[in-house]
Each structure stands twice: as C-alpha cells, then as structure tokens.
Design an enzyme around this catalytic site. Structure first.
Site, PDB file in Angstrom:
ATOM      1  N   TYR A 149       0.828  -1.209   0.000  1.00 14.21           N
ATOM      2  CA  TYR A 149       0.000   0.000   0.000  1.00 14.21           C
ATOM      3  C   TYR A 149       0.857   1.251   0.000  1.00 14.21           C
ATOM      4  O   TYR A 149       1.926   1.286   0.604  1.00 14.21           O
ATOM      5  CB  TYR A 149      -0.833   0.111   1.297  1.00 14.21           C
ATOM      6  CG  TYR A 149      -1.871  -0.921   1.470  1.00 14.21           C
ATOM      7  CD1 TYR A 149      -2.935  -1.018   0.590  1.00 14.21           C
ATOM      8  CD2 TYR A 149      -1.809  -1.793   2.541  1.00 14.21           C
ATOM      9  CE1 TYR A 149      -3.907  -1.967   0.777  1.00 14.21           C
ATOM     10  CE2 TYR A 149      -2.785  -2.755   2.736  1.00 14.21           C
ATOM     11  CZ  TYR A 149      -3.829  -2.838   1.845  1.00 14.21           C
ATOM     12  OH  TYR A 149      -4.789  -3.766   2.025  1.00 14.21           O
ATOM     13  N   HIS A 171     -12.523   1.511   7.648  1.00  9.77           N
ATOM     14  CA  HIS A 171     -11.237   0.954   7.221  1.00  9.77           C
ATOM     15  C   HIS A 171     -10.654  -0.008   8.231  1.00  9.77           C
ATOM     16  O   HIS A 171      -9.555  -0.528   8.033  1.00  9.77           O
ATOM     17  CB  HIS A 171     -10.232   2.079   6.932  1.00  9.77           C
ATOM     18  CG  HIS A 171     -10.506   2.800   5.653  1.00  9.77           C
ATOM     19  ND1 HIS A 171     -10.979   4.089   5.620  1.00  9.77           N
ATOM     20  CD2 HIS A 171     -10.422   2.408   4.356  1.00  9.77           C
ATOM     21  CE1 HIS A 171     -11.151   4.456   4.353  1.00  9.77           C
ATOM     22  NE2 HIS A 171     -10.826   3.457   3.582  1.00  9.77           N
ATOM     23  N   ASN A 175      -6.802   1.115  -6.997  1.00 11.03           N
ATOM     24  CA  ASN A 175      -6.724   0.033  -6.028  1.00 11.03           C
ATOM     25  C   ASN A 175      -6.982  -1.244  -6.814  1.00 11.03           C
ATOM     26  O   ASN A 175      -7.451  -1.188  -7.947  1.00 11.03           O
ATOM     27  CB  ASN A 175      -7.778   0.240  -4.930  1.00 11.03           C
ATOM     28  CG  ASN A 175      -7.489  -0.631  -3.718  1.00 11.03           C
ATOM     29  OD1 ASN A 175      -6.414  -1.232  -3.605  1.00 11.03           O
ATOM     30  ND2 ASN A 175      -8.448  -0.703  -2.813  1.00 11.03           N
ATOM     31  N   ARG A 212      -6.932   7.629  -7.371  1.00  9.23           N
ATOM     32  CA  ARG A 212      -5.932   6.594  -7.104  1.00  9.23           C
ATOM     33  C   ARG A 212      -6.446   5.296  -7.680  1.00  9.23           C
ATOM     34  O   ARG A 212      -7.635   5.165  -7.976  1.00  9.23           O
ATOM     35  CB  ARG A 212      -5.678   6.443  -5.599  1.00  9.23           C
ATOM     36  CG  ARG A 212      -6.843   5.849  -4.840  1.00  9.23           C
ATOM     37  CD  ARG A 212      -6.545   5.728  -3.346  1.00  9.23           C
ATOM     38  NE  ARG A 212      -5.623   4.646  -3.060  1.00  9.23           N
ATOM     39  CZ  ARG A 212      -5.998   3.459  -2.570  1.00  9.23           C
ATOM     40  NH1 ARG A 212      -7.270   3.204  -2.311  1.00  9.23           N
ATOM     41  NH2 ARG A 212      -5.103   2.508  -2.326  1.00  9.23           N
ATOM     42  N   GLU A 252      -9.757  -0.863  -9.440  1.00  5.74           N
ATOM     43  CA  GLU A 252     -10.700   0.222  -9.152  1.00  5.74           C
ATOM     44  C   GLU A 252     -10.025   1.565  -9.394  1.00  5.74           C
ATOM     45  O   GLU A 252      -8.973   1.843  -8.820  1.00  5.74           O
ATOM     46  CB  GLU A 252     -11.132   0.178  -7.680  1.00  5.74           C
ATOM     47  CG  GLU A 252     -11.927  -1.042  -7.310  1.00  5.74           C
ATOM     48  CD  GLU A 252     -12.224  -1.106  -5.814  1.00  5.74           C
ATOM     49  OE1 GLU A 252     -12.992  -2.004  -5.426  1.00  5.74           O
ATOM     50  OE2 GLU A 252     -11.680  -0.282  -5.037  1.00  5.74           O
ATOM     51  N   TYR A 298      -6.503 -10.869   2.886  1.00  2.00           N
ATOM     52  CA  TYR A 298      -7.498  -9.791   2.851  1.00  2.00           C
ATOM     53  C   TYR A 298      -8.171  -9.697   1.483  1.00  2.00           C
ATOM     54  O   TYR A 298      -9.369  -9.467   1.372  1.00  2.00           O
ATOM     55  CB  TYR A 298      -6.804  -8.461   3.186  1.00  2.00           C
ATOM     56  CG  TYR A 298      -7.686  -7.248   3.053  1.00  2.00           C
ATOM     57  CD1 TYR A 298      -8.784  -7.078   3.886  1.00  2.00           C
ATOM     58  CD2 TYR A 298      -7.412  -6.267   2.101  1.00  2.00           C
ATOM     59  CE1 TYR A 298      -9.596  -5.953   3.768  1.00  2.00           C
ATOM     60  CE2 TYR A 298      -8.214  -5.152   1.976  1.00  2.00           C
ATOM     61  CZ  TYR A 298      -9.302  -4.999   2.809  1.00  2.00           C
ATOM     62  OH  TYR A 298     -10.096  -3.898   2.686  1.00  2.00           O
ATOM     63  N   LYS A 299      -7.410  -9.877   0.437  1.00  8.49           N
ATOM     64  CA  LYS A 299      -7.967  -9.773  -0.911  1.00  8.49           C
ATOM     65  C   LYS A 299      -8.636 -11.067  -1.353  1.00  8.49           C
ATOM     66  O   LYS A 299      -9.154 -11.147  -2.477  1.00  8.49           O
ATOM     67  CB  LYS A 299      -6.872  -9.354  -1.904  1.00  8.49           C
ATOM     68  CG  LYS A 299      -6.380  -7.912  -1.702  1.00  8.49           C
ATOM     69  CD  LYS A 299      -5.310  -7.523  -2.700  1.00  8.49           C
ATOM     70  CE  LYS A 299      -4.725  -6.129  -2.438  1.00  8.49           C
ATOM     71  NZ  LYS A 299      -5.623  -5.013  -2.745  1.00  8.49           N
TER      72      LYS A 299
END
Lengths: 347, 317
Positions: A38, A194, A226, A224, A266, A317-318
């Site tokens: 990140y 978050h 993602n 941005r 995204e 997480y993904k």
C-alpha cells in the site's frame, strides 16, 4: 471513445463479459514495479491522455449499457445497495449536477443537459432516458437524485459528510463492491470502515489519507488506483451474495485460471462537492481476465511477480489465498524472468 | 491550484471602515457553487509581492451569478486590507481561489446558535441562507459596538425576523454567553466568529457547561503556506533556485526547469520527499506525511507545501 459499440454481455450466470482489444489496451494496469505494498498513491484527477480511462471526469466505455443493466438486477434483488441518510440531500443534488454536467460536456453525442433556470432536461441516449425536473425539488424526479444518476453512471458511489474531524459514509450506491457491505458500513466514520484493512495502521496511512481528503478542495479532484482479484467477470461480489460467487474460488485450476481469474482494478476518484461540502468517492471497476492481460507480455510477467511476492496478510485480505497456487502456475508460464523497466504501460 | 478570474462589479461602504465588494466571473459565466460558511483566498498583486487574504463569502449559496466579500480596513494592515480599500476599483480584475469551507454548519444538528462579533458576522451571512432553506432551528446573535459598526444589519433584520438577536454595546446590551448557552436543549451546536477574546470566552463557557467539542465550532482560515524568500542549493545538479515569498519550493524548482517528482501537491502522498543536506535556518514543515520525529530530525522535506526560514537550504537533488 466516440463511437461506442455497446456490447450485450453479462456479469453473472453465463458470464459473457469480454474486453475488446481497445479495452485491453486502455486497461488501468496498476503495477509499475515488480513488488506491491500500500501507499498513498493519490494524484490530481486532471484530464489524461485521449482515449485513456482518465480522459474525462467519469469514464464511459464499451461496457456501459450492460453494466447499467447489471446494476438494476443487483438493486432489484437487494434494495439496501442504495442508502442515503436524510441530511445528505444537498450532496445528492451535488452528485446529480456533477455527473450530468460532466457527462454532457465530455460525451455530447451520448448525453445532453439543457437548463432553463431551475427547470432541467436530461437525455441519456444509450439508455433511452429523458426527464425534465426542477433542480432542488426531489418530487419532480422519478427517484431520489443520487439513485437516479447512480443508475446511469458506471461504478459505485459513496457520499462522505465531513464533521467532527472525520468523514462519515452517509450515502452510497453500491452494486459492484469488492466484498464489502453498504448496509454494514453506512453511517460509519473513516477509521471504522477501514478497520478491517491489514498492515495499514502501523504505517499511519489511513491518518494521512484522511487528513489529505479533509483538505480536498473544490476544483481539484484527486484519484488513485486500487486492485484485487475476482473469479469470473462478476461486478456484484458483495458479502450478501457470497454463496453465489464465493464457491467459484474453489474451482480455479492451473488450466482454467487464464479464463476464470480476473484482475479487478478500481479507479477511485474523489471530488469536493459545492453545496454540501461533502466528498464524492467514486469507485469505477475494471475487470480483465489473465488471458486478456497476457496479450501484453510485460503485464503477465509483472503481475506474476507481484502476486508471487505479495504479503500473506494481503493475500488473505484480498481473498486470493485459496486459488493463489493455481493462478501463479498459470502466470509462471508467461514469465521468462526478464528484467522489466519501471512503468505500468502495456508495451 | 487553479484560480478563478473575477472582476469587481460593485463596491459599497456598509459600516465604519468596512467595504463590501461584489465579484463576477471574468468570462461572464456562473461561478462555482459553495456551501454556507465558505471563504475564498483573494490574491492581491501589490508591487513585487502578492498578498493573499481569506474572506468569507456573504451571498446566498444558491446564487452563482456573483460572489460578495466584506473587508474591514485593519489598523495594522500587512497590506491586504489596505490594498482592497485603496487600490481596488470597480472593474479591477482579481484572482481568487475556489471556495473552501472550514466553518460548515453540522448537517446532523437540529438546533444551531450562531454568535457573531463585529466583522465576524461575515461567515454567517451565507450560513443563514442554508439554514433557512433546510429549515433547521437557529438563532443569530450579533454583537456590535454601535449601529454604525453593524454591517448588514438591515438586510439581516429583513431576512431573519425574530431569529436575529442584536446586542448593541452602545445601548449597554451585553451578550451573556453563560445565559445563552445554559438555556439550549441538549444536542445544540454553537458557532462563533469575532474578536479573539469573544471566541475564547465562548469556548471556555461551553466547556464549563459540559458541551462536547464536536458541538462547538469556530472559524478557521486555511493559511496559505507563504513565508520569506530563500535559496535552494541543489547538490547533484549544481544549481541554485530562488524561492519567492509567495511560491512553494516545488513551484520554484519547476519554474527553474528542475524535474521534481510529485503527485498530490498537498503534503500527503510523500512522492516529492527530498533529502535535506544542510541549511542555515529552520525548516517549516506544513505536510501531513512526515512523522513528528522525522520533522524534528530535519533531514527530509516535502517541497510541495513546506519551506524554510533561512537564507539557503541544500537538497540532495
């Protein structure tokens, strides 16, 4: 894109969604380096190169009509994908104004907006919509202003109210989310929604990003990228519908990964809105199969390396962990180990 | 940061030492919409320097045909208010920032108390339009030295009726903050703009009565990060770049043809971070990116928003 040939395709059941060579070429591949972690990768949302996904404030592409149809299916199954708390009505009108003014300015052959004082007329060519209404009077529109235009712009939208030193997600139109729930998050503050993101607390990223967004100014939108992965080209990967798409993760093999596994990127854009002082957070989803991605060899090589070395917390997480091996096996055939220059460009 | 180009279309004296300016868009079109409580930063080119002052927008946010500001001539003016009073005429062209709102009305509140002292009335002028439109409960308390110091009083009386409460000091009407705040229902929000003493007294009274911080609002302006001129020495490229008082280090280096990476230009992303090798002064950090420890160490700087109070600063670039 001036002459869009809208494709009739599906984002569920038989999954006929495909990208044309043009759409592949303009895909927002997010990896400029072989390693990913990140960062606050925010830049100004100024008009980009002609034909690119950031040429205009909102990107309308060959999937427009089918994506809007898919939104209606999702919304029909689950009304909770649209929610707006009562104090967000000014922000709703701000969203309607920004989206109508942007689309009619950037795609005049597709959308037109005419104003006669507060009496506005909106024409959406591709979807065959025409309505006249009084700006500021919700009773003159068939739906609330945010839902009305949320159905006519690709992507998901969250309206954030700024108060008490933070941002609250107080309205949303969410039909293509990467496994998060509007019904669960609506009304939450920045740090609350978050909360589940791993590895960011110690980096202080969320605090910095919050401070930056709170000082976001009108006339200076930012963006941005993602990313995550999705099995099959499915927009609605919501927790509410997990039984419909979750089990597909178990069906990925080294043989079918090229067709089934998709990189999901995204384009997130953030605008300060005028009347409400709220922030529009828009999340525009782009899907590409590994096979399509591999038409540009450097993308396949780079994505292989990024996935191979991704932090285990991010794999978890993904939601990639369960098919990680299969995807790596497929991608490794396309990676000869050659050194790649910096940059996310296709060739 | 893009500016809005405007032309002064009207100037009026509305109270002792207070001038009221109306701006229209130089291209004849509509100006951007805004929310009640917003301000703009007006750039005033005076000789070889540019003053930048923030002024509240006074007009109804629903009216995009013009913007209005009020400027009081400051006794110890650094130049900005004097420039507005003496140099600016009808027809003068000015650059202003897009509207910024650092003093918004809480949209979840049902009852709002607005407290203005003198020229502190200005941010409330646009807020009352929003409050009337949304139908939220509110009262505006306006304290002033005498009627000739009470700008916009007739306009406010007409607009607000009994929602306006005047406190005319020349008539011995002193605003009793304790009484005012004591009688409000739980959940009321209070907003104050005026002389420092009044703001401090209101905040102290509210705290004493147990009001939560989130319900106490006072106006803050976004201070543009300006300072004194200095010189950047670039070690690798062996160049010197002069930084004027009104430009950022990043802008100065760009103007000198130095290729500096950047993304957000707002001190958040970290992309433009540069290594500081030496300086004969102190770094003024304005970014949100570096930790307090890093700022204290003085080895890094974000040139998009930060600068230094020095004669030179040497960077590893």
């Amino acid at each position: 894109m001036n002459n869009l040939a809208y494709k009739h395709e599906t984002f569920r059941d038989d999954y006929t969604y495909r990208n044309s060579p043009d759409a592949i070429r303009r895909f927002p591949f997010p990896f400029a380096e072989d390693h990913y972690m990140y960062s606050v990768n925010i830049e100004q949302h100024q008009p980009g190169a002609k034909g690119s996904i950031v040429e205009h404030a909102f990107d309308i592409d060959e999937h427009y009509v089918s994506e809007c149809e898919d939104k209606l299916i999702t919304l029909g199954q689950d009304k909770g994908r649209y929610a707006a708390l009562p104090h967000m009505m000014d922000a709703q009108w701000d969203f309607l104004e920004l989206s109508m003014e942007s689309l009619s300015r950037d795609y005049p052959h597709l959308f037109t907006l005419t104003k006669d004082g507060e009496r506005w007329t909106w024409r959406n060519g591709p979807l065959g919509i025409e309505d006249s209404f009084v700006f500021g009077d919700a009773a003159t529109l068939p739906l609330e202003p945010f839902e009305y235009m949320g159905r006519q712009v690709q992507g998901d939208f969250v309206l954030l109210d700024q108060r008490e030193g933070t941002l609250f997600a107080d309205a949303g139109f969410i039909t293509s989310q990467a496994d998060w729930s509007l019904a669960f998050d609506v009304g939450m503050s920045w740090h609350e929604w978050h909360g589940p993101v791993p590895q960011v607390e110690k980096m202080g990223i969320m605090d910095r990003a919050l401070k930056f967004l709170m000082s976001l100014q009108q006339g200076n939108p930012v963006r941005r990228l993602n990313w995550t992965m999705t099995i099959n080209p499915r927009l609605d990967t919501s927790p509410e519908h997990f039984p419909e798409w979750g089990p597909d993760k178990l069906k990925v093999t080294a043989q079918n990964a090229g067709e089934k596994a998709h990189l999901r990127v995204e384009l997130q854009t953030m605008f300060r809105l005028p009347r409400s002082n709220a922030i529009l957070f828009s999340i525009r989803c782009y899907l590409i199969s590994l096979e399509e991605l591999a038409t540009y060899p450097r993308w396949a090589k780079r994505f292989h390396r990024v996935l191979r070395d991704l932090h285990p917390d991010l794999l978890e997480y993904k939601g990639i962990k369960v098919y990680h091996e299969a995807v790596l096996a497929w991608l490794s055939q396309h990676d000869d180990g050659a050194e790649l220059a910096l940059g996310a460009h296709p060739e | 940061m893009s500016a809005l180009n405007v032309i002064v279309s009207n100037i009026e004296l509305v109270a002792d030492g207070i001038r009221h300016f109306t701006f229209i868009a130089a291209d004849g079109g509509e100006l951007p919409g805004f929310s009640g409580g917003s301000h703009v930063v007006v750039s005033m080119p005076a000789g070889n320097r540019t003053y930048r002052n923030a002024y509240s927008l006074l007009s109804s946010p629903a009216d995009r045909s013009n913007y209005q500001i009020a400027v009081r001539l400051q006794e110890q003016s650094r130049g900005g208010s004097r420039f507005m009073h003496e140099q600016v005429k009808v027809g003068t062209r000015l650059d202003i920032s897009w509207p910024v709102n650092l003093f918004p009305i809480s949209r979840v509140g049902h009852q709002h108390i607005l407290v203005a002292g003198g020229i502190g009335i200005t941010p409330f002028m646009s807020q009352v339009h929003d409050l009337l439109r949304t139908g939220a409960g509110f009262e505006l308390h306006y304290a002033f030295r005498s009627p000739r110091h009470a700008g916009f009083i007739d306009q406010l009386k007409q607009l607000l009726g009994n929602k306006l409460v005047c406190h005319d000091q020349s008539q011995g009407q002193i605003l009793d903050l304790h009484a005012l705040l004591s009688r409000q229902p739980l959940g009321t929000h209070v907003y104050v703009c005026g002389p420092d003493g009044m703001v401090d007294a209101l905040i102290a009274t509210a705290h004493e009565l147990g009001w939560p911080d989130a319900h106490i609002h006072n106006e803050e302006f976004l201070a543009p990060p300006v300072g004194e001129p200095f010189t950047i020495r670039l070690r690798q490229s062996q160049k010197n770049v002069d930084v004027g008082a009104e430009v950022s280090m990043l802008e100065a280096m760009e103007a000198a043809g130095v290729d500096v990476p950047y993304l957000c230009r707002g001190g958040a992303c970290g992309r433009c971070e540069l290594e500081v090798l030496a300086t004969d002064g102190v770094i003024e950090h304005h970014d949100h990116y570096l930790s307090d420890a890093e700022k204290g160490a003085g080895k890094k700087i974000m040139p998009c928003v930060s600068r230094a109070k020095c004669s030179f600063i040497e960077l590893n670039l």
